[in-house]
Design an enzyme around this catalytic site. Structure first.
Site, PDB file in Angstrom:
ATOM      1  N   ASN A 130      -1.178  -7.931   5.038  1.00 58.39           N
ATOM      2  CA  ASN A 130      -0.557  -7.231   3.906  1.00 58.39           C
ATOM      3  C   ASN A 130      -0.064  -8.277   2.908  1.00 58.39           C
ATOM      4  OD1 ASN A 130       1.091  -5.839   2.145  1.00 58.39           O
ATOM      5  ND2 ASN A 130       2.182  -4.688   3.732  1.00 58.39           N
ATOM      6  N   CYS A 164       4.935  -3.486  -2.837  1.00 60.70           N
ATOM      7  CA  CYS A 164       3.505  -3.301  -2.529  1.00 60.70           C
ATOM      8  C   CYS A 164       2.807  -2.373  -3.521  1.00 60.70           C
ATOM      9  CB  CYS A 164       3.327  -2.776  -1.110  1.00 60.70           C
ATOM     10  SG  CYS A 164       3.959  -3.900   0.125  1.00 60.70           S
ATOM     11  N   HIS A 205      -3.815   0.157  -0.848  1.00 65.30           N
ATOM     12  CA  HIS A 205      -2.990  -0.980  -0.430  1.00 65.30           C
ATOM     13  C   HIS A 205      -3.286  -1.274   1.041  1.00 65.30           C
ATOM     14  CE1 HIS A 205       0.202  -3.640   0.447  1.00 65.30           C
ATOM     15  NE2 HIS A 205       0.915  -2.761   1.115  1.00 65.30           N
TER      16      HIS A 205
END
Ligand code: UT7
Length: 322
Positions: A279, A114, A249
């Site tokens: 996500n 990520c 993020h």
């Protein structure tokens, strides 16, 4: 002459298929209310059968190159931040390079889960500062749904697919005050078992599925992303009040809100897409950036802070005068 990187353009692509929480609750033991309250996620985009990470990446890249007013042949570095490459090798970046018809320069993947887009931006920025590259195409692209255990309600509800891209261009200090002001990267492998995939070519000979100790990841994400933001501001002698947009993020709305609160940054200055995209790992920041540029929130001259935490743990920040 000091060279730096300025953002010349950005673009994004989301697969057509959307799965809402209500749809997901028909196949796994969860509810729309639980997902919305605990994560802020309402839906996620999922790749069609046969749609690969490089397909998403190429669509986002074409949009970013057009936005920058360039041709693919102007690009001399292609970086793809991804955890879901088309194949174990060659890199997805060379596939993207070929699909864009680029036959010069070089291309490779960056793997920091990520945090991948933050890492890739830092790598590209360094090549530009070293005067080895003039135009870098930096892509975050994921078909993350391919790594999910659709029976595991603690992970499968969290992720989605998509791609975002930006083009960085070499510029000089005296040409403009715009550009990447700082990059800060961190990792600490002692936490590798907090968030991982339980497979790989040299361990199980399989691709594996995502496993996560959610609560621990949550705590580290809040603390480490706050620290990554503060170190960037301190280095540039800037204050939280100077930030026009925080683009974190997008893992969980509660994490994003907690970081904002710790920093003392009003939520109105935070770009949030987790409700629509879930996500998307390395794609989440460039997707959010491209959206906020397209709708006019992020404007030339704005101070934009990007930050992420991902498996490893890896984390970091990038501060940009847009
Ligand atoms: O991108 C990299 C970073 N990733 C992240 O940042 C993710 C970080 N972690 C999180 O976002 C959160 O920890 C989660 C959203 C994954 C979980 O939220 P939580 O508030 O930490 O919940 P929990 O794991 O502590 O679970 C609470 C309860 C449990 O039930 P009991 O033991 O209290 O009876 C879980 O079994 O919620 C249950 N649960 C669910 N219930 C309905 C877990 N997942 C679900 C679900 N639907 N999907």
């Amino acid at each position: 002459m000091t060279v730096k990187s300025i953002v010349a353009g950005c673009g994004r692509y989301l697969p057509e298929k959307i799965i809402t929480n209500v749809e997901l609750s028909k196949t796994v033991d969860t509810t729309d209310e639980w997902i919305e309250q605990r994560t802020g996620i309402r839906q996620r985009h999922i790749v069609a059968p046969g749609e690969k990470t490089s397909d998403l990446a190429v669509k986002a890249a074409k949009a970013a190159i057009a936005h920058a007013g360039l041709m693919p042949s102007d690009i001399d570095l292609v970086l793809v931040a991804t955890t879901t490459p088309d194949r174990t090798f060659p890199s997805t970046a060379v596939t993207v390079q070929a699909k864009l018809g680029i036959q010069s320069g070089f291309a490779f993947d960056v793997q920091a889960v990520c945090s991948g887009f933050i890492y890739a931006l830092a790598v590209a920025d360094n090549f530009i500062r070293q005067k080895q590259v003039r135009h870098a195409l930096v892509i975050g692209a994921e078909a993350f749904s391919c790594l999910l255990d659709w029976q595991d309600r603690s992970t499968c509800i969290l992720f989605g697919d998509g791609a975002g891209a930006i083009v960085l261009k070499a510029s000089t200090e005296n040409e403009t005050s715009r550009g990447i002001l700082s990059t800060h990267l961190f990792s600490d492998g002692q936490y590798e078992d907090m968030l991982y995939v339980d497979g790989g070519p040299s361990s199980t000979n399989t691709v594996g599925k995502v496993r996560m100790v959610g609560r621990e990841v949550f705590k580290h994400a809040v603390h480490k992303m706050e620290q990554a933001a503060l170190v960037a501001l301190k280095q540039q002698k800037l204050e939280v009040a100077d930030i026009d947009w925080l683009v974190p993020h997008q893992a969980n709305r509660r994490i994003i809100e907690a970081v904002g609160e710790k920093l003392g940054l009003p939520i109105e200055k935070v770009v949030i897409t987790v409700d629509k995209h879930a996500n998307t790992s390395a794609a989440s920041i460039p997707l959010a950036l491209a959206e906020a540029v397209a709708d006019g929130r992020i404007k030339t001259g704005n101070l934009v802070l990007l930050e992420a935490l991902g498996g490893g743990f890896t984390w970091g920040s990038v501060l940009i005068r847009w």
